[in-house]
Design a protein around this motif. Structure first.
Motif, PDB file in Angstrom:
ATOM      1  N   UNK A 121      33.713   9.914  24.168  1.00  0.00           N
ATOM      2  CA  UNK A 121      32.719  10.857  23.683  1.00  0.00           C
ATOM      3  C   UNK A 121      31.633  10.115  22.905  1.00  0.00           C
ATOM      4  N   UNK A 122      30.561  10.802  22.607  1.00  0.00           N
ATOM      5  CA  UNK A 122      29.391  10.197  21.968  1.00  0.00           C
ATOM      6  C   UNK A 122      29.320  10.648  20.515  1.00  0.00           C
ATOM      7  N   UNK A 123      28.867   9.758  19.643  1.00  0.00           N
ATOM      8  CA  UNK A 123      28.720  10.105  18.234  1.00  0.00           C
ATOM      9  C   UNK A 123      27.546   9.349  17.621  1.00  0.00           C
ATOM     10  N   UNK A 124      26.968   9.946  16.585  1.00  0.00           N
ATOM     11  CA  UNK A 124      25.932   9.251  15.820  1.00  0.00           C
ATOM     12  C   UNK A 124      26.548   8.437  14.688  1.00  0.00           C
ATOM     13  N   UNK A 125      27.830   8.656  14.420  1.00  0.00           N
ATOM     14  CA  UNK A 125      28.505   7.993  13.296  1.00  0.00           C
ATOM     15  C   UNK A 125      29.839   7.423  13.772  1.00  0.00           C
ATOM     16  N   UNK A 126      29.837   6.236  14.347  1.00  0.00           N
ATOM     17  CA  UNK A 126      31.073   5.645  14.882  1.00  0.00           C
ATOM     18  C   UNK A 126      31.943   5.035  13.781  1.00  0.00           C
ATOM     19  N   UNK A 127      32.669   5.874  13.073  1.00  0.00           N
ATOM     20  CA  UNK A 127      33.551   5.411  12.012  1.00  0.00           C
ATOM     21  C   UNK A 127      34.846   4.862  12.604  1.00  0.00           C
TER      22      UNK A 127
END
Length: 245
Positions: free
Chosen positions: A95-101
């Motif tokens: 999946x896609x995220x703006x915040x890859x923690x």
């Protein structure tokens, strides 16, 4: 010399034993002298295989991971994580995220192991770089499946060349031709590309077979009379072809 080069962990006595099995009667001291004169270390602990030789020999058991970013039309940067099975070249895009923690990365690892199902039993190594977004919990997901973590050297992308190459393919064949608007749009584009890559895209290393195919389809009609139909993927960014029924 050939035996020594093809088996870098063999010492001169192991080479002598193999030669004796092949019918060549030669003293161990003579083997030592021949290897030494050829510049090959006769000792039992010569350097092991190169990184490329290791990856080739262990391809069936390796899955590699790497992060890549996507810039939207509105200037927002998104991130995704790709996994690539070396042997089959099967691609998995998270999946896609703006915040890859780190917590997000761990969840993607769990999702992958669930998706792999029984196939995970054939995997022995996870190959990744030293990006801080992974962390110990990420590795633990794979270690729980009895997999060993292989880390590439710092600033050495060629050590994870297969993942680098597939990320380049994603960009050249899809992302460079689509204006990504937001996370939902990015997920749609990447999911469509993943399906195309695994089900229809030919691969030279697999004799032009897609990752999910085991043999080339047999044409049901004479090539001269069959009509070829085109299916447009992502509005024609990618084309797939098949014979009309």
């Amino acid at each position: 010399m050939r035996l020594a080069r093809e088996n870098p962990t063999w010492g001169h006595r192991r080479v002598q034993g193999e030669l004796a099995r092949l019918g060549y009667r030669i003293a161990a001291s003579t083997v030592w002298e021949i290897l030494n004169a050829a510049g090959i270390d006769p000792a039992p602990r010569r350097p092991g295989p190169t990184w490329r030789e290791f990856l080739t020999a262990q391809a069936e058991g390796i899955i590699a991971a790497d992060f890549f970013h996507i810039d939207t039309a509105l200037g927002r940067r998104l991130y995704a994580l790709v996994f690539l099975e070396h042997d089959t070249r099967r691609l998995h895009i998270t999946r896609v995220t703006a915040h890859p923690t780190r917590d997000w990365a761990v969840q993607q690892a769990r999702n992958l192991t669930a998706d792999l199902g029984m196939r995970i039993e054939t995997l022995r190594f996870l190959l990744r770089d030293r990006d801080g977004k992974y962390g110990e919990a990420f590795d633990a997901v794979f270690q729980a499946e009895e997999m060993e973590i292989l880390k590439s050297a710092p600033q050495a992308p060629r050590m994870n060349a297969h993942c680098e190459r597939v990320i380049g393919s994603i960009r050249r064949e899809a992302l460079d031709h689509v204006l990504i608007m937001n996370e939902a749009h990015a997920r749609h584009v990447l999911a469509a590309y993943e399906r195309h890559y695994n089900e229809r895209r030919p691969h030279q290393t697999r004799n032009q077979l897609p990752p999910d195919a085991h043999e080339q389809p047999v044409a049901a009609h004479a090539l001269s009379t069959s009509k070829v139909l085109r299916t447009r993927i992502l509005g024609g960014v990618i084309n797939e072809y098949r014979y009309a029924a």
